[in-house]
Design a protein around this motif. Structure first.
Motif, PDB file in Angstrom:
ATOM      1  N   SER A  17       0.992  -0.934  -0.256  1.00 30.97           N
ATOM      2  CA  SER A  17       0.093   0.094   0.360  1.00 30.97           C
ATOM      3  C   SER A  17       0.889   1.302  -0.314  1.00 30.97           C
ATOM      4  O   SER A  17       0.329   2.032  -0.332  1.00 30.97           O
ATOM      5  N   SER A  18       1.858   1.312   0.287  1.00 27.95           N
ATOM      6  CA  SER A  18       3.019   1.764   0.514  1.00 27.95           C
ATOM      7  C   SER A  18       4.537   2.073   0.738  1.00 27.95           C
ATOM      8  O   SER A  18       4.530   1.003   0.937  1.00 27.95           O
ATOM      9  N   LEU A  25       2.514   7.888   7.612  1.00 27.74           N
ATOM     10  CA  LEU A  25       3.036   8.666   7.085  1.00 27.74           C
ATOM     11  C   LEU A  25       1.680  10.258   6.856  1.00 27.74           C
ATOM     12  O   LEU A  25       1.951  11.473   6.793  1.00 27.74           O
ATOM     13  N   ARG A  26       0.817   9.624   6.870  1.00 29.01           N
ATOM     14  CA  ARG A  26      -0.232  10.477   7.607  1.00 29.01           C
ATOM     15  C   ARG A  26      -0.489  10.893   8.167  1.00 29.01           C
ATOM     16  O   ARG A  26      -1.366  12.339   8.333  1.00 29.01           O
ATOM     17  N   THR A  27      -0.194  10.951   9.571  1.00 32.91           N
ATOM     18  CA  THR A  27      -0.237  11.575  10.562  1.00 32.91           C
ATOM     19  C   THR A  27       1.583  12.100  10.578  1.00 32.91           C
ATOM     20  O   THR A  27       1.317  12.221  12.197  1.00 32.91           O
ATOM     21  N   GLY A  28       2.398  11.883  10.421  1.00 37.86           N
ATOM     22  CA  GLY A  28       4.148  12.873  10.355  1.00 37.86           C
ATOM     23  C   GLY A  28       4.519  11.618  11.272  1.00 37.86           C
ATOM     24  O   GLY A  28       4.968  12.289  12.202  1.00 37.86           O
ATOM     25  N   GLY A  29       4.271  10.546  12.048  1.00 44.88           N
ATOM     26  CA  GLY A  29       4.191   9.061  12.410  1.00 44.88           C
ATOM     27  C   GLY A  29       5.645   9.254  11.990  1.00 44.88           C
ATOM     28  O   GLY A  29       6.488   9.452  11.117  1.00 44.88           O
ATOM     29  N   ASP A  47       6.844  -3.491  16.210  1.00 45.23           N
ATOM     30  CA  ASP A  47       6.102  -3.422  17.489  1.00 45.23           C
ATOM     31  C   ASP A  47       7.604  -2.691  18.258  1.00 45.23           C
ATOM     32  O   ASP A  47       7.045  -1.876  19.065  1.00 45.23           O
ATOM     33  N   ASN A  48       8.437  -1.910  17.551  1.00 50.15           N
ATOM     34  CA  ASN A  48       9.605  -1.537  18.562  1.00 50.15           C
ATOM     35  C   ASN A  48       9.677   0.013  17.277  1.00 50.15           C
ATOM     36  O   ASN A  48      10.420   0.591  17.827  1.00 50.15           O
ATOM     37  N   SER A  49       8.684   0.582  16.742  1.00 52.19           N
ATOM     38  CA  SER A  49       8.316   1.609  16.195  1.00 52.19           C
ATOM     39  C   SER A  49       7.096   2.232  16.936  1.00 52.19           C
ATOM     40  O   SER A  49       6.235   1.392  18.247  1.00 52.19           O
ATOM     41  N   PRO A  50       7.151   3.713  17.533  1.00 53.37           N
ATOM     42  CA  PRO A  50       6.008   4.046  18.946  1.00 53.37           C
ATOM     43  C   PRO A  50       4.634   3.651  18.675  1.00 53.37           C
ATOM     44  O   PRO A  50       3.713   3.245  19.434  1.00 53.37           O
ATOM     45  N   ASN A  51       4.039   3.932  16.572  1.00 59.13           N
ATOM     46  CA  ASN A  51       2.633   3.484  17.173  1.00 59.13           C
ATOM     47  C   ASN A  51       2.455   2.214  17.041  1.00 59.13           C
ATOM     48  O   ASN A  51       1.109   0.994  16.699  1.00 59.13           O
ATOM     49  N   ARG A  52       3.211   1.204  15.834  1.00 61.40           N
ATOM     50  CA  ARG A  52       2.856  -0.247  16.282  1.00 61.40           C
ATOM     51  C   ARG A  52       1.519  -0.645  14.835  1.00 61.40           C
ATOM     52  O   ARG A  52       0.656  -1.669  15.694  1.00 61.40           O
ATOM     53  N   HIS A  53       1.732   0.000  14.050  1.00 59.47           N
ATOM     54  CA  HIS A  53       0.744   0.136  13.141  1.00 59.47           C
ATOM     55  C   HIS A  53       0.680  -1.274  12.393  1.00 59.47           C
ATOM     56  O   HIS A  53      -0.753  -1.358  12.404  1.00 59.47           O
ATOM     57  N   ALA A  54       1.596  -1.948  12.513  1.00 52.01           N
ATOM     58  CA  ALA A  54       1.127  -3.545  11.699  1.00 52.01           C
ATOM     59  C   ALA A  54      -0.193  -4.588  12.459  1.00 52.01           C
ATOM     60  O   ALA A  54      -0.253  -4.872  12.290  1.00 52.01           O
ATOM     61  N   THR A  55       1.042  -4.857  14.034  1.00 52.31           N
ATOM     62  CA  THR A  55       0.068  -4.913  15.210  1.00 52.31           C
ATOM     63  C   THR A  55      -1.061  -4.674  14.747  1.00 52.31           C
ATOM     64  O   THR A  55      -2.624  -4.677  15.463  1.00 52.31           O
ATOM     65  N   ALA A  56      -1.712  -2.876  15.529  1.00 54.01           N
ATOM     66  CA  ALA A  56      -2.703  -2.026  14.927  1.00 54.01           C
ATOM     67  C   ALA A  56      -3.868  -2.591  13.940  1.00 54.01           C
ATOM     68  O   ALA A  56      -4.934  -2.919  14.235  1.00 54.01           O
ATOM     69  N   HIS A  57      -2.876  -2.647  12.750  1.00 51.10           N
ATOM     70  CA  HIS A  57      -4.092  -3.115  11.503  1.00 51.10           C
ATOM     71  C   HIS A  57      -4.268  -4.765  11.620  1.00 51.10           C
ATOM     72  O   HIS A  57      -5.754  -5.168  11.979  1.00 51.10           O
TER      73      HIS A  57
END
Length: 98
Positions: A17-18, A25-29, A47-57
């Protein structure tokens, strides 16, 4: 924790997707490493990233249990449902971000 993944039947041909974490990218993270959802192509941060977007997905889409690393030279897979890290013999090399 399972010894093997039982969800390979959920894998679909996906297009990333990106070239980076689409949510960051959308939120400036910012992210550390990238992961690719093998059900829809969502690119999220690890999960080592501040927002853990893969797990959130995965939490938002529990029917998307499999990710692959989206890092150059890494071919491993992770199954959230079975909590198992694995390789798929004969799989095409993992795509990676530029």
């Amino acid at each position: 924790m399972a010894d093997t993944c039982t969800h390979l039947d959920t894998v679909r041909p996906v297009t990333p997707s990106s070239t980076g974490c689409e949510d960051c990218l959308r939120t400036g993270g910012r992210w550390v490493h990238l992961r690719l959802c093998m059900a829809c192509g969502h690119v999220g941060c690890c999960d080592n990233s501040p927002n853990r977007h893969a797990t959130a997905h995965n939490r938002a889409h529990p029917d998307h249990p499999l990710i692959r690393s989206y890092e150059p030279g890494q071919d491993w897979w992770w199954c959230y449902a079975d909590e198992v890290l694995f390789d798929v013999a004969g799989a095409e090399p993992a795509p990676s971000h530029p």
